[in-house]
Scaffold this active site. Structure first.
Site, mmCIF file in Angstrom:
data_model
loop_
_atom_site.group_PDB
_atom_site.id
_atom_site.type_symbol
_atom_site.label_atom_id
_atom_site.label_comp_id
_atom_site.label_asym_id
_atom_site.label_seq_id
_atom_site.Cartn_x
_atom_site.Cartn_y
_atom_site.Cartn_z
ATOM 1 N N SER A 67 55.210 38.070 45.917
ATOM 2 C CA SER A 67 54.385 38.379 44.743
ATOM 3 C C SER A 67 52.923 38.170 45.096
ATOM 4 C CB SER A 67 54.812 37.499 43.566
ATOM 5 O OG SER A 67 54.204 37.969 42.381
ATOM 6 N N ASN A 68 52.067 38.014 44.116
ATOM 7 C CA ASN A 68 50.629 37.814 44.386
ATOM 8 C C ASN A 68 50.021 36.924 43.301
ATOM 9 O OD1 ASN A 68 49.608 39.565 42.145
ATOM 10 N ND2 ASN A 68 50.834 41.067 43.254
ATOM 11 N N HIS A 69 48.722 36.688 43.423
ATOM 12 C CA HIS A 69 48.068 35.705 42.555
ATOM 13 C C HIS A 69 47.669 36.213 41.166
ATOM 14 C CE1 HIS A 69 47.782 32.667 45.575
ATOM 15 N NE2 HIS A 69 47.158 33.462 46.419
ATOM 16 N N SER A 70 47.975 37.448 40.834
ATOM 17 C CA SER A 70 47.489 37.975 39.552
ATOM 18 C C SER A 70 48.000 37.139 38.378
ATOM 19 C CB SER A 70 47.942 39.425 39.389
ATOM 20 O OG SER A 70 47.672 39.856 38.089
ATOM 21 N N ALA A 117 48.853 44.084 39.265
ATOM 22 C CA ALA A 117 48.788 43.936 40.718
ATOM 23 C C ALA A 117 50.196 44.220 41.232
ATOM 24 C CB ALA A 117 48.348 42.532 41.073
#
Ligand code: C5P
Length: 396
Positions: free
Chosen positions: A209-212, A276
Protein backbone atom coordinates in the site's frame (compact mmCIF):
# COMPACT_ATOMS: atom_id res chain seq x y z
CA UNK A 1 -16.68 32.98 11.77
CA UNK A 2 -15.07 36.05 10.19
CA UNK A 3 -11.53 35.01 11.06
CA UNK A 4 -9.30 35.13 7.99
CA UNK A 5 -12.17 36.13 5.69
CA UNK A 6 -11.34 38.61 2.94
CA UNK A 7 -13.89 41.38 2.72
CA UNK A 8 -13.97 44.30 0.30
CA UNK A 9 -15.83 47.19 1.87
CA UNK A 10 -17.21 49.52 -0.79
CA UNK A 11 -18.17 53.01 0.33
CA UNK A 12 -20.32 55.34 -1.76
CA UNK A 13 -21.22 58.99 -1.35
CA UNK A 14 -23.79 59.00 1.40
CA UNK A 15 -23.80 60.74 4.76
CA UNK A 16 -24.07 57.25 6.31
CA UNK A 17 -20.42 56.74 5.29
CA UNK A 18 -19.54 58.00 8.77
CA UNK A 19 -20.76 54.60 10.04
CA UNK A 20 -18.43 52.76 7.66
CA UNK A 21 -15.46 53.38 9.94
CA UNK A 22 -17.22 51.65 12.84
CA UNK A 23 -18.36 48.88 10.52
CA UNK A 24 -14.81 48.37 9.26
CA UNK A 25 -13.44 48.31 12.81
CA UNK A 26 -16.01 45.68 13.84
CA UNK A 27 -15.08 43.49 10.85
CA UNK A 28 -11.36 43.83 11.51
CA UNK A 29 -11.68 43.10 15.22
CA UNK A 30 -13.70 39.98 14.36
CA UNK A 31 -10.63 38.74 12.45
CA UNK A 32 -11.55 39.71 8.87
CA UNK A 33 -9.08 41.28 6.49
CA UNK A 34 -10.74 44.34 4.97
CA UNK A 35 -9.77 46.30 1.88
CA UNK A 36 -11.71 49.48 1.24
CA UNK A 37 -12.82 50.76 -2.17
CA UNK A 38 -14.41 54.21 -2.28
CA UNK A 39 -16.20 56.10 -5.01
CA UNK A 40 -14.67 59.53 -5.66
CA UNK A 41 -17.66 61.20 -3.96
CA UNK A 42 -17.38 59.00 -0.86
CA UNK A 43 -14.14 60.84 -0.01
CA UNK A 44 -16.26 63.93 0.70
CA UNK A 45 -18.08 62.05 3.45
CA UNK A 46 -15.30 60.14 5.18
CA UNK A 47 -11.59 60.55 4.65
CA UNK A 48 -9.39 57.89 3.08
CA UNK A 49 -7.01 58.45 6.01
CA UNK A 50 -9.68 57.35 8.49
CA UNK A 51 -10.58 54.29 6.44
CA UNK A 52 -6.95 53.37 5.75
CA UNK A 53 -6.25 53.52 9.46
CA UNK A 54 -9.17 51.36 10.55
CA UNK A 55 -8.80 48.87 7.69
CA UNK A 56 -4.98 48.72 7.96
CA UNK A 57 -4.76 48.85 4.14
CA UNK A 58 -4.37 51.68 1.62
CA UNK A 59 -7.66 52.90 0.18
CA UNK A 60 -8.56 52.22 -3.43
CA UNK A 61 -10.41 54.93 -5.34
CA UNK A 62 -8.86 55.31 -8.78
CA UNK A 63 -8.12 52.83 -11.53
CA UNK A 64 -4.45 53.67 -11.21
CA UNK A 65 -2.17 55.73 -9.01
CA UNK A 66 -1.58 59.04 -10.88
CA UNK A 67 1.82 59.41 -9.15
CA UNK A 68 3.41 56.25 -10.49
CA UNK A 69 0.83 54.75 -12.87
CA UNK A 70 0.45 51.63 -10.68
CA UNK A 71 -2.72 49.79 -11.67
CA UNK A 72 -5.34 48.96 -9.03
CA UNK A 73 -6.51 45.62 -10.36
CA UNK A 74 -10.25 45.22 -9.80
CA UNK A 75 -9.94 41.71 -11.21
CA UNK A 76 -7.41 40.61 -8.57
CA UNK A 77 -9.42 42.35 -5.88
CA UNK A 78 -12.56 40.55 -7.04
CA UNK A 79 -10.77 37.20 -6.94
CA UNK A 80 -9.26 37.90 -3.50
CA UNK A 81 -12.56 38.57 -1.76
CA UNK A 82 -14.85 36.16 0.09
CA UNK A 83 -17.46 38.90 0.25
CA UNK A 84 -18.01 42.30 -1.32
CA UNK A 85 -19.98 44.53 1.02
CA UNK A 86 -21.10 47.94 -0.20
CA UNK A 87 -22.12 50.03 2.79
CA UNK A 88 -23.49 52.58 2.39
CA UNK A 89 -24.92 51.94 -1.06
CA UNK A 90 -26.52 54.99 -2.67
CA UNK A 91 -29.46 54.93 -5.10
CA UNK A 92 -26.99 56.06 -7.78
CA UNK A 93 -24.54 53.19 -7.22
CA UNK A 94 -27.32 50.59 -7.03
CA UNK A 95 -28.78 51.92 -10.30
CA UNK A 96 -25.40 51.54 -11.96
CA UNK A 97 -24.91 48.06 -10.52
CA UNK A 98 -28.33 47.05 -11.79
CA UNK A 99 -27.42 48.06 -15.34
CA UNK A 100 -23.75 47.12 -15.34
CA UNK A 101 -22.31 50.64 -15.56
CA UNK A 102 -18.61 50.48 -14.72
CA UNK A 103 -17.37 54.05 -14.42
CA UNK A 104 -15.43 53.78 -11.17
CA UNK A 105 -13.28 51.22 -9.37
CA UNK A 106 -16.05 50.27 -6.95
CA UNK A 107 -18.27 49.31 -9.89
CA UNK A 108 -15.63 47.51 -11.98
CA UNK A 109 -14.80 45.53 -8.84
CA UNK A 110 -18.50 44.61 -8.58
CA UNK A 111 -18.50 43.30 -12.14
CA UNK A 112 -15.31 41.31 -11.49
CA UNK A 113 -16.31 39.87 -8.10
CA UNK A 114 -16.87 36.13 -8.02
CA UNK A 115 -17.85 36.19 -4.37
CA UNK A 116 -21.23 36.99 -2.77
CA UNK A 117 -22.11 40.69 -2.86
CA UNK A 118 -24.14 42.54 -0.24
CA UNK A 119 -25.39 46.13 -0.24
CA UNK A 120 -26.62 48.21 2.68
CA UNK A 121 -28.72 50.95 1.07
CA UNK A 122 -28.74 54.44 2.61
CA UNK A 123 -30.76 57.35 1.31
CA UNK A 124 -33.62 59.68 1.91
CA UNK A 125 -37.06 58.06 2.34
CA UNK A 126 -38.47 59.32 -0.97
CA UNK A 127 -35.44 58.21 -2.92
CA UNK A 128 -35.68 54.82 -1.26
CA UNK A 129 -39.40 54.48 -1.94
CA UNK A 130 -39.06 55.65 -5.57
CA UNK A 131 -40.18 53.10 -8.05
CA UNK A 132 -36.85 53.37 -9.92
CA UNK A 133 -34.84 52.55 -6.79
CA UNK A 134 -37.18 49.72 -5.87
CA UNK A 135 -36.94 48.38 -9.42
CA UNK A 136 -33.13 48.51 -9.32
CA UNK A 137 -33.04 46.77 -5.95
CA UNK A 138 -35.31 44.05 -7.31
CA UNK A 139 -32.92 43.61 -10.25
CA UNK A 140 -30.00 43.32 -7.85
CA UNK A 141 -31.90 40.76 -5.77
CA UNK A 142 -32.54 38.72 -8.89
CA UNK A 143 -28.84 39.02 -9.76
CA UNK A 144 -28.10 37.37 -6.42
CA UNK A 145 -27.05 40.48 -4.51
CA UNK A 146 -27.96 40.41 -0.81
CA UNK A 147 -29.82 43.54 0.30
CA UNK A 148 -29.31 44.48 3.92
CA UNK A 149 -32.54 46.38 4.53
CA UNK A 150 -32.27 49.93 5.81
CA UNK A 151 -34.02 50.90 9.02
CA UNK A 152 -36.62 53.56 9.69
CA UNK A 153 -35.92 56.65 11.71
CA UNK A 154 -34.42 60.06 11.65
CA UNK A 155 -32.78 60.82 8.28
CA UNK A 156 -30.09 63.36 7.37
CA UNK A 157 -32.70 65.32 5.42
CA UNK A 158 -34.55 66.00 8.65
CA UNK A 159 -37.38 63.72 7.55
CA UNK A 160 -38.35 60.57 9.36
CA UNK A 161 -38.87 57.32 7.45
CA UNK A 162 -37.22 54.28 5.85
CA UNK A 163 -33.76 54.78 4.38
CA UNK A 164 -31.31 54.81 7.30
CA UNK A 165 -28.44 52.47 6.67
CA UNK A 166 -28.64 49.41 8.93
CA UNK A 167 -26.49 49.81 12.06
CA UNK A 168 -22.91 48.44 11.78
CA UNK A 169 -23.67 45.62 14.26
CA UNK A 170 -26.67 44.52 12.16
CA UNK A 171 -24.54 44.62 9.01
CA UNK A 172 -21.88 42.45 10.67
CA UNK A 173 -24.59 39.93 11.64
CA UNK A 174 -25.87 39.92 8.07
CA UNK A 175 -22.33 39.39 6.76
CA UNK A 176 -21.89 36.40 9.08
CA UNK A 177 -25.17 34.97 7.82
CA UNK A 178 -24.16 35.37 4.17
CA UNK A 179 -20.73 33.84 4.69
CA UNK A 180 -22.16 30.82 6.47
CA UNK A 181 -24.71 30.19 3.72
CA UNK A 182 -23.61 27.27 1.66
CA UNK A 183 -23.42 27.95 -2.04
CA UNK A 184 -25.73 25.36 -3.58
CA UNK A 185 -24.25 25.95 -6.99
CA UNK A 186 -23.86 22.25 -7.82
CA UNK A 187 -27.40 21.13 -7.10
CA UNK A 188 -28.48 18.47 -9.60
CA UNK A 189 -24.88 17.49 -10.40
CA UNK A 190 -23.31 14.14 -9.56
CA UNK A 191 -19.60 13.56 -8.96
CA UNK A 192 -17.43 10.56 -8.41
CA UNK A 193 -14.43 11.03 -6.13
CA UNK A 194 -11.71 8.48 -5.46
CA UNK A 195 -9.71 8.76 -2.26
CA UNK A 196 -7.31 6.95 0.02
CA UNK A 197 -4.80 4.21 -0.58
CA UNK A 198 -5.50 0.93 -2.35
CA UNK A 199 -4.39 -2.32 -0.76
CA UNK A 200 -2.86 -5.06 -2.88
CA UNK A 201 -2.86 -8.34 -0.94
CA UNK A 202 0.18 -10.60 -0.95
CA UNK A 203 -1.33 -13.20 1.34
CA UNK A 204 -4.13 -13.13 3.95
CA UNK A 205 -2.07 -10.95 6.30
CA UNK A 206 0.29 -8.88 4.16
CA UNK A 207 -0.25 -6.24 1.53
CA UNK A 208 1.34 -3.50 -0.57
CA UNK A 209 0.00 0.00 0.00
CA UNK A 210 1.15 3.62 0.40
CA UNK A 211 1.04 6.56 2.79
CA UNK A 212 -2.12 8.25 1.48
CA UNK A 213 -4.43 9.31 4.31
CA UNK A 214 -7.40 10.10 2.07
CA UNK A 215 -7.71 13.59 3.59
CA UNK A 216 -7.48 15.47 0.29
CA UNK A 217 -10.10 13.31 -1.44
CA UNK A 218 -12.46 13.43 1.53
CA UNK A 219 -12.11 17.23 1.62
CA UNK A 220 -13.01 17.40 -2.10
CA UNK A 221 -16.03 15.11 -1.53
CA UNK A 222 -17.16 17.31 1.37
CA UNK A 223 -16.74 20.55 -0.61
CA UNK A 224 -18.73 19.15 -3.56
CA UNK A 225 -21.50 17.88 -1.26
CA UNK A 226 -21.70 21.21 0.56
CA UNK A 227 -22.43 22.92 -2.76
CA UNK A 228 -25.35 20.60 -3.28
CA UNK A 229 -23.80 17.94 -5.55
CA UNK A 230 -24.56 14.26 -5.17
CA UNK A 231 -21.22 12.64 -4.37
CA UNK A 232 -20.14 9.03 -4.67
CA UNK A 233 -16.88 8.53 -2.85
CA UNK A 234 -14.99 5.41 -3.86
CA UNK A 235 -12.65 5.00 -0.97
CA UNK A 236 -9.61 2.89 -0.41
CA UNK A 237 -8.10 2.47 3.03
CA UNK A 238 -8.44 5.48 5.33
CA UNK A 239 -9.42 6.10 8.93
CA UNK A 240 -11.74 8.97 8.02
CA UNK A 241 -15.51 9.07 8.40
CA UNK A 242 -17.56 9.75 5.26
CA UNK A 243 -18.53 13.44 5.02
CA UNK A 244 -22.19 14.25 5.58
CA UNK A 245 -24.47 13.45 2.67
CA UNK A 246 -21.79 11.54 0.74
CA UNK A 247 -22.34 7.98 -0.47
CA UNK A 248 -19.22 5.95 0.28
CA UNK A 249 -18.24 2.78 -1.53
CA UNK A 250 -15.43 0.96 0.26
CA UNK A 251 -12.95 -0.90 -1.88
CA UNK A 252 -9.59 -2.49 -1.23
CA UNK A 253 -7.57 -3.15 -4.36
CA UNK A 254 -6.92 -1.08 -7.48
CA UNK A 255 -8.97 -3.64 -9.41
CA UNK A 256 -11.97 -3.17 -7.11
CA UNK A 257 -11.61 0.62 -7.33
CA UNK A 258 -11.45 0.40 -11.13
CA UNK A 259 -14.64 -1.70 -11.20
CA UNK A 260 -16.52 0.62 -8.83
CA UNK A 261 -15.56 3.69 -10.87
CA UNK A 262 -16.19 2.29 -14.33
CA UNK A 263 -19.67 1.13 -13.27
CA UNK A 264 -20.63 4.59 -12.06
CA UNK A 265 -18.80 7.14 -14.19
CA UNK A 266 -21.37 7.28 -16.97
CA UNK A 267 -24.14 8.54 -14.66
CA UNK A 268 -22.00 11.38 -13.33
CA UNK A 269 -21.12 14.89 -14.44
CA UNK A 270 -17.49 14.34 -13.57
CA UNK A 271 -14.88 12.71 -11.40
CA UNK A 272 -12.01 13.80 -9.19
CA UNK A 273 -9.29 11.19 -8.94
CA UNK A 274 -7.61 11.76 -5.58
CA UNK A 275 -6.85 8.14 -4.69
CA UNK A 276 -3.31 6.89 -4.47
CA UNK A 277 -3.78 3.80 -6.57
CA UNK A 278 -1.15 1.06 -6.59
CA UNK A 279 0.59 0.84 -9.94
CA UNK A 280 1.54 -2.79 -9.38
CA UNK A 281 -0.15 -5.71 -7.69
CA UNK A 282 1.12 -9.22 -6.89
CA UNK A 283 0.54 -11.63 -9.77
CA UNK A 284 -0.52 -14.29 -7.30
CA UNK A 285 -2.16 -13.88 -3.93
CA UNK A 286 -1.33 -16.73 -1.58
CA UNK A 287 -4.39 -18.24 0.06
CA UNK A 288 -2.38 -19.15 3.17
CA UNK A 289 0.09 -16.99 5.05
CA UNK A 290 3.48 -17.24 3.36
CA UNK A 291 5.98 -19.02 5.56
CA UNK A 292 9.36 -17.43 5.96
CA UNK A 293 12.44 -19.36 5.03
CA UNK A 294 16.14 -18.55 5.17
CA UNK A 295 16.15 -17.56 1.50
CA UNK A 296 15.33 -14.15 0.09
CA UNK A 297 12.00 -13.85 -1.56
CA UNK A 298 10.70 -12.31 -4.75
CA UNK A 299 7.16 -11.19 -5.37
CA UNK A 300 6.22 -10.91 -8.98
CA UNK A 301 4.12 -7.84 -9.73
CA UNK A 302 1.96 -6.90 -12.65
CA UNK A 303 0.57 -3.52 -13.71
CA UNK A 304 -2.81 -2.48 -12.39
CA UNK A 305 -5.38 -0.79 -14.59
CA UNK A 306 -5.19 2.97 -14.72
CA UNK A 307 -8.60 4.14 -13.51
CA UNK A 308 -8.10 7.77 -14.47
CA UNK A 309 -6.97 6.88 -18.00
CA UNK A 310 -9.94 4.53 -18.44
CA UNK A 311 -12.38 7.26 -17.39
CA UNK A 312 -10.44 9.77 -19.52
CA UNK A 313 -11.08 7.65 -22.60
CA UNK A 314 -14.85 7.63 -21.98
CA UNK A 315 -15.12 11.13 -20.58
CA UNK A 316 -17.32 12.86 -23.20
CA UNK A 317 -18.50 16.20 -21.83
CA UNK A 318 -17.78 15.28 -18.19
CA UNK A 319 -15.22 17.09 -16.08
CA UNK A 320 -12.24 14.97 -15.09
CA UNK A 321 -9.70 16.10 -12.53
CA UNK A 322 -6.53 14.28 -11.55
CA UNK A 323 -3.75 14.61 -9.06
CA UNK A 324 -0.04 14.33 -9.52
CA UNK A 325 2.53 13.87 -6.84
CA UNK A 326 5.98 14.27 -8.26
CA UNK A 327 9.46 14.47 -6.83
CA UNK A 328 11.20 15.66 -9.98
CA UNK A 329 10.34 17.59 -13.18
CA UNK A 330 7.03 18.27 -11.46
CA UNK A 331 5.51 20.66 -13.98
CA UNK A 332 6.50 18.68 -17.08
CA UNK A 333 5.37 15.35 -15.67
CA UNK A 334 2.08 16.84 -14.56
CA UNK A 335 1.43 18.40 -17.98
CA UNK A 336 2.21 15.08 -19.61
CA UNK A 337 -0.25 13.30 -17.30
CA UNK A 338 -2.88 15.97 -18.02
CA UNK A 339 -2.76 15.08 -21.70
CA UNK A 340 -2.25 11.34 -21.38
CA UNK A 341 -5.18 10.79 -19.04
CA UNK A 342 -7.40 13.39 -20.72
CA UNK A 343 -7.89 15.43 -17.53
CA UNK A 344 -9.47 18.88 -17.71
CA UNK A 345 -7.04 19.95 -15.05
CA UNK A 346 -4.54 18.39 -12.73
CA UNK A 347 -3.61 19.24 -9.16
CA UNK A 348 0.12 19.03 -8.71
CA UNK A 349 1.56 18.60 -5.25
CA UNK A 350 5.24 18.44 -4.89
CA UNK A 351 6.67 16.33 -2.10
CA UNK A 352 9.57 18.77 -1.96
CA UNK A 353 7.37 21.59 -0.67
CA UNK A 354 7.05 21.87 3.07
CA UNK A 355 3.44 21.51 4.24
CA UNK A 356 2.40 19.49 1.17
CA UNK A 357 1.51 15.88 0.62
CA UNK A 358 0.59 12.81 2.65
CA UNK A 359 -1.10 12.74 6.03
CA UNK A 360 -0.88 16.45 6.89
CA UNK A 361 -3.85 18.82 6.99
CA UNK A 362 -2.25 21.32 4.64
CA UNK A 363 -1.20 21.25 1.03
CA UNK A 364 0.71 23.35 -1.49
CA UNK A 365 -0.62 22.80 -4.98
CA UNK A 366 -0.51 24.10 -8.52
CA UNK A 367 -3.65 23.82 -10.64
CA UNK A 368 -2.70 23.11 -14.24
CA UNK A 369 -4.99 23.04 -17.26
CA UNK A 370 -4.28 23.18 -20.97
CA UNK A 371 -4.14 26.98 -20.88
CA UNK A 372 -2.63 28.00 -17.58
CA UNK A 373 -0.92 27.02 -14.40
CA UNK A 374 -1.91 28.61 -11.07
CA UNK A 375 0.33 28.17 -8.04
CA UNK A 376 -1.60 28.40 -4.77
CA UNK A 377 -0.04 29.27 -1.40
CA UNK A 378 0.03 26.92 1.61
CA UNK A 379 -3.59 26.20 2.54
CA UNK A 380 -5.59 23.69 4.52
CA UNK A 381 -6.70 20.69 2.43
CA UNK A 382 -10.28 21.91 2.88
CA UNK A 383 -9.35 25.30 1.34
CA UNK A 384 -7.54 23.57 -1.51
CA UNK A 385 -10.72 21.52 -2.03
CA UNK A 386 -12.76 24.73 -2.36
CA UNK A 387 -10.34 26.02 -5.01
CA UNK A 388 -10.60 22.72 -6.90
CA UNK A 389 -14.39 22.84 -6.78
CA UNK A 390 -14.36 26.51 -7.93
CA UNK A 391 -12.32 25.42 -10.93
CA UNK A 392 -14.61 22.44 -11.62
CA UNK A 393 -17.51 24.90 -11.76
CA UNK A 394 -15.66 26.85 -14.46
CA UNK A 395 -15.37 23.70 -16.54
CA UNK A 396 -19.01 22.59 -16.17
O1 C5P B 1 0.17 8.13 -13.14
P1 C5P B 1 -0.05 8.58 -11.74
O2 C5P B 1 -0.38 7.47 -10.79
O3 C5P B 1 1.04 9.47 -11.19
O4 C5P B 1 -1.34 9.53 -11.88
C1 C5P B 1 -1.96 10.10 -10.79
C2 C5P B 1 -3.41 10.32 -11.07
O5 C5P B 1 -3.99 9.18 -11.70
C3 C5P B 1 -4.20 10.50 -9.80
O6 C5P B 1 -5.28 11.35 -10.10
C4 C5P B 1 -4.64 9.10 -9.46
O7 C5P B 1 -5.78 9.07 -8.63
C5 C5P B 1 -4.90 8.53 -10.84
N1 C5P B 1 -4.66 7.07 -10.96
C6 C5P B 1 -5.71 6.22 -11.20
N2 C5P B 1 -5.50 4.88 -11.39
C7 C5P B 1 -4.25 4.38 -11.33
C8 C5P B 1 -3.17 5.23 -11.10
C9 C5P B 1 -3.40 6.56 -10.91
O8 C5P B 1 -6.86 6.67 -11.22
N3 C5P B 1 -4.09 3.08 -11.49
Amino acid sequence: MLKGKHIILGITGSIAAYKSAVLCRLLVSAGAEVKVVMTPLAKQFITPLTMATVSQHPILVDFFNPENGEWNSHVKLGEWADLYLIAPATANTMAKMATGVADNLLLTTYLSARCPVAVAPAMDLDMYAHIATQRNMETLRQDGVHIIEPGSGFLASGLVGKGRMAEPEQIVDAVKGILSEKKKSLEGKHFLVTAGATIEPIDPVRFISNHSSGKMGYAVAEALAERGAKVTLVSGRTSLAAPEGVERIDVLSAEEMWQACVERFEQTDGAVMCAAVADYTPVEVATEKLKKSDDDMKIELRRTKDIAATLGAQKGGRVLVGFAMETQNEQLNAEDKLKRKNFDFIVLNSLRTEGAGFRGDTNVVTLIDAQCSEELPLMSKREVAEKIVDKIENFL
